[in-house]
Design a protein around this motif. Structure first.
Motif, PDB file in Angstrom:
ATOM      1  N   PHE A 277      36.589 -45.666  30.723  1.00 45.72           N
ATOM      2  CA  PHE A 277      35.298 -45.592  31.415  1.00 45.72           C
ATOM      3  C   PHE A 277      34.783 -44.162  31.253  1.00 45.72           C
ATOM      4  N   VAL A 278      33.510 -44.021  30.954  1.00 45.05           N
ATOM      5  CA  VAL A 278      32.933 -42.694  30.748  1.00 45.05           C
ATOM      6  C   VAL A 278      31.918 -42.395  31.837  1.00 45.05           C
ATOM      7  N   SER A 279      32.040 -41.222  32.434  1.00 39.59           N
ATOM      8  CA  SER A 279      31.136 -40.782  33.495  1.00 39.59           C
ATOM      9  C   SER A 279      29.697 -40.838  33.011  1.00 39.59           C
ATOM     10  N   ALA A 280      28.838 -41.472  33.791  1.00 37.22           N
ATOM     11  CA  ALA A 280      27.472 -41.767  33.354  1.00 37.22           C
ATOM     12  C   ALA A 280      26.534 -40.578  33.594  1.00 37.22           C
ATOM     13  N   LEU A 281      25.853 -40.146  32.551  1.00 41.91           N
ATOM     14  CA  LEU A 281      24.809 -39.131  32.684  1.00 41.91           C
ATOM     15  C   LEU A 281      23.551 -39.819  33.215  1.00 41.91           C
ATOM     16  N   HIS A 282      22.971 -39.256  34.275  1.00 35.17           N
ATOM     17  CA  HIS A 282      21.805 -39.910  34.883  1.00 35.17           C
ATOM     18  C   HIS A 282      20.849 -38.866  35.439  1.00 35.17           C
ATOM     19  N   GLN A 283      19.617 -39.291  35.710  1.00 37.01           N
ATOM     20  CA  GLN A 283      18.566 -38.368  36.139  1.00 37.01           C
ATOM     21  C   GLN A 283      17.448 -39.125  36.842  1.00 37.01           C
ATOM     22  N   VAL A 284      16.626 -38.358  37.553  1.00 35.03           N
ATOM     23  CA  VAL A 284      15.322 -38.827  38.003  1.00 35.03           C
ATOM     24  C   VAL A 284      14.331 -37.887  37.336  1.00 35.03           C
ATOM     25  N   ALA A 285      13.734 -38.337  36.275  1.00 35.38           N
ATOM     26  CA  ALA A 285      12.936 -37.466  35.424  1.00 35.38           C
ATOM     27  C   ALA A 285      11.527 -37.260  35.972  1.00 35.38           C
ATOM     28  N   VAL A 286      10.923 -36.155  35.567  1.00 27.06           N
ATOM     29  CA  VAL A 286       9.510 -35.898  35.831  1.00 27.06           C
ATOM     30  C   VAL A 286       8.722 -36.379  34.612  1.00 27.06           C
ATOM     31  N   PRO A 287       7.793 -37.304  34.794  1.00 19.26           N
ATOM     32  CA  PRO A 287       7.070 -37.855  33.639  1.00 19.26           C
ATOM     33  C   PRO A 287       6.109 -36.852  33.020  1.00 19.26           C
ATOM     34  N   ASP A 288       5.711 -37.135  31.809  1.00 21.01           N
ATOM     35  CA  ASP A 288       4.687 -36.338  31.137  1.00 21.01           C
ATOM     36  C   ASP A 288       3.390 -36.438  31.942  1.00 21.01           C
ATOM     37  N   PRO A 289       2.761 -35.303  32.281  1.00 15.36           N
ATOM     38  CA  PRO A 289       1.525 -35.347  33.075  1.00 15.36           C
ATOM     39  C   PRO A 289       0.452 -36.244  32.487  1.00 15.36           C
ATOM     40  N   ASP A 290       0.407 -36.342  31.157  1.00 16.10           N
ATOM     41  CA  ASP A 290      -0.613 -37.179  30.511  1.00 16.10           C
ATOM     42  C   ASP A 290      -0.422 -38.659  30.827  1.00 16.10           C
ATOM     43  N   ALA A 291       0.823 -39.034  31.198  1.00 25.70           N
ATOM     44  CA  ALA A 291       1.110 -40.442  31.486  1.00 25.70           C
ATOM     45  C   ALA A 291       1.005 -40.762  32.970  1.00 25.70           C
ATOM     46  N   VAL A 292       0.641 -39.761  33.772  1.00 26.25           N
ATOM     47  CA  VAL A 292       0.578 -39.929  35.225  1.00 26.25           C
ATOM     48  C   VAL A 292      -0.858 -40.194  35.664  1.00 26.25           C
TER      49      VAL A 292
END
Length: 352
Positions: A277-292
Motif C-alpha cells: 500500500f502506498v501513502s496517497a498524495l492528496h490536496q485541496v487545490a486552488v483553481p486557475d482564476p480564469d476558470a472561476v
C-alpha cells in the motif's frame, strides 16, 4: 458489495458486511471477498470511497453542521481555545494561515533558503482548523472552548471521536481479512490504530473571491501525504479533495457522494506493508482564476479523522511483504520520532 471505477473517478466500495451489528451472521467467504476487493483497490490507488461504513448520512450532516457552527463563531471566541505555538500538542483552534501543510519534497526544495519553515510560508494556507483527540491521550491533551461559547460542542465531539474510531477499526479489520493475515499478523496490524492517539480534525476553507485569486498567492491544502496509518474524510457538497493516481500521476477529484467517506493510506500502513500500500498524495487545490466564476470559490467544510498507532509504538514491516523481488525498504521506526521529524515546520513560534 458495490464497487465502481471509471478511470477518472475515485473507486467506491460497500463495506456494510463489516459494519453490521451481527457480523457472525455474515458468511466468512462474503467478508473475505469484500475485504480482498478493498485491499486490491488500495493496493492499486492508495485511496478509495467507502459506503456502508456504519456512519449514516444524517450523522455526517450533523457533524458538518457542528463544524460550521464552530467556525461561524467570532474569531475572539474561537481564540479562547488557541492552538499552542509549535507542532505539539496538536490541539485546539488554528486561525487562517497559522498552520502550513507541506510534502517532504517541498522541504527538500526549500532547504537552500536557509530557513525552511519561513520559506514554506511564502504562500500561506487559506484555512482554519480545530484539532481534537481522545480525552485520555497521555501525550496530547485537548484544548476546549468554554462550555458557554458553544454549548454541547465538547460532548458531541468527544462522542464523534469514539464513533469514527470504531469506523476506522472496522476498516482496518476488513484490510486485515482481505490480506488473509494469520493470527500474529492480525494482532500486529490492529496495533496500527490506538484508541487514545487518533486525531479528529475540523476544517473550514473560507470562500475566496475571484479578485483575491487574481491578485494574491495562496493555497488551500497543498499536496502532501498523511503520516499516520490511514485517514477517513467526510466533506460537504462543495468537495474539493483531489488524490493523485500513483500510476498515471494525475490528480483525481474525490467528488462528493452521498453517505460516502474518502479513505487514504498513510505512511505507517505503507511502511507496514513494504509499499504494497502506498501513502496517497492528496490536496485541496486552488483553481486557475480564469476558470472561476465571478462569484469566486464557495466555502468548504470537511472532517478528517487520522487513525494512528500509539506514539510509542514501533512500526516494523511484516515479513510476508519482504521477498527477494521486493526487499525490505524501511527500518523499524517509533511513531512519535517519525511524526516529530515530518511535522517540524507545521507550526512556528512566530505564529503566536
Amino acid at each position: 458489495m458495490a464497487q465502481t471505477f471509471s478511470g477518472s473517478a475515485v473507486p467506491t466500495i460497500d463495506l456494510s458486511v463489516f459494519a453490521t451489528e451481527s457480523p457472525q451472521q455474515i458468511p466468512h467467504e462474503e467478508r473475505l471477498k469484500v475485504g480482498q476487493s478493498l485491499v486490491e483497490t488500495l493496493h492499486r490507488f492508495g485511496f478509495i470511497k467507502i459506503i456502508g461504513h456504519g456512519f449514516p448520512k444524517r450523522d455526517i450532516t450533523e457533524a458538518l453542521a457542528w463544524t460550521k457552527r464552530l467556525f461561524d463563531l467570532p474569531l475572539e471566541e474561537k481564540m479562547k481555545a488557541p492552538h499552542p505555538p509549535g507542532p505539539m500538542p496538536h490541539r485546539g483552534y488554528s486561525s487562517i494561515g497559522k498552520e502550513k501543510v507541506y510534502s517532504q519534497s517541498d522541504v527538500e526544495n526549500h532547504k537552500k533558503s536557509g530557513n525552511v519553515g519561513q520559506s514554506l510560508r511564502n504562500v500561506s494556507d487559506f484555512k482554519e482548523s480545530y484539532e481534537i483527540g481522545h480525552e485520555q491521550d497521555p501525550v496530547q491533551q485537548n484544548i476546549w472552548l468554554p462550555e458557554d461559547v458553544l454549548p454541547g460542542y465538547r460532548a458531541y465531539m468527544t462522542a464523534l471521536y469514539d464513533r469514527l474510531l470504531g469506523v476506522s477499526k472496522t476498516i482496518l479489520e476488513a484490510i486485515a481479512i482481505g490480506l488473509s493475515l494469520n493470527a500474529d499478523e492480525y494482532t500486529e496490524c490492529m496495533k496500527l490504530i490506538s484508541d487514545r492517539s487518533c486525531q479528529l480534525r475540523l476544517l473550514h476553507y473560507p470562500e475566496v473571491t475571484k479578485n483575491k485569486l487574481e491578485t494574491e498567492l495562496l493555497a488551500r491544502l497543498p499536496a502532501h501525504n498523511d503520516w499516520g496509518t490511514m485517514t477517513l474524510l467526510f466533506q460537504d457538497d462543495n468537495g474539493g479533495l483531489e488524490l493523485k493516481d500513483p500510476h498515471s500521476g494525475v490528480f483525481i477529484s474525490a467528488k462528493p457522494e452521498e453517505g460516502a467517506l474518502v479513505l487514504n493510506v498513510g505512511d505507517m500502513l505503507q511502511r507496514f506493508t513494504n509499499d504494497y500500500f502506498v501513502s496517497a498524495l492528496h490536496q485541496v487545490a486552488v483553481p486557475d482564476p480564469d476558470a472561476v466564476p465571478e462569484s469566486g470559490i464557495p466555502p468548504r467544510y470537511s472532517i478528517p479523522f487520522f487513525a494512528v498507532c500509539e506514539f510509542s509504538h514501533t512500526i516494523a514491516t511484516l515479513d510476508r511483504f519482504i521477498t527477494p523481488e521486493n526487499p525490505q525498504k524501511y527500518d523499524p521506526v517509533r511513531f512519535d520520532e517519525y511524526g516529530a521529524k515530518i511535522s517540524q515546520y507545521q507550526y512556528q513560534e512566530k505564529d503566536k
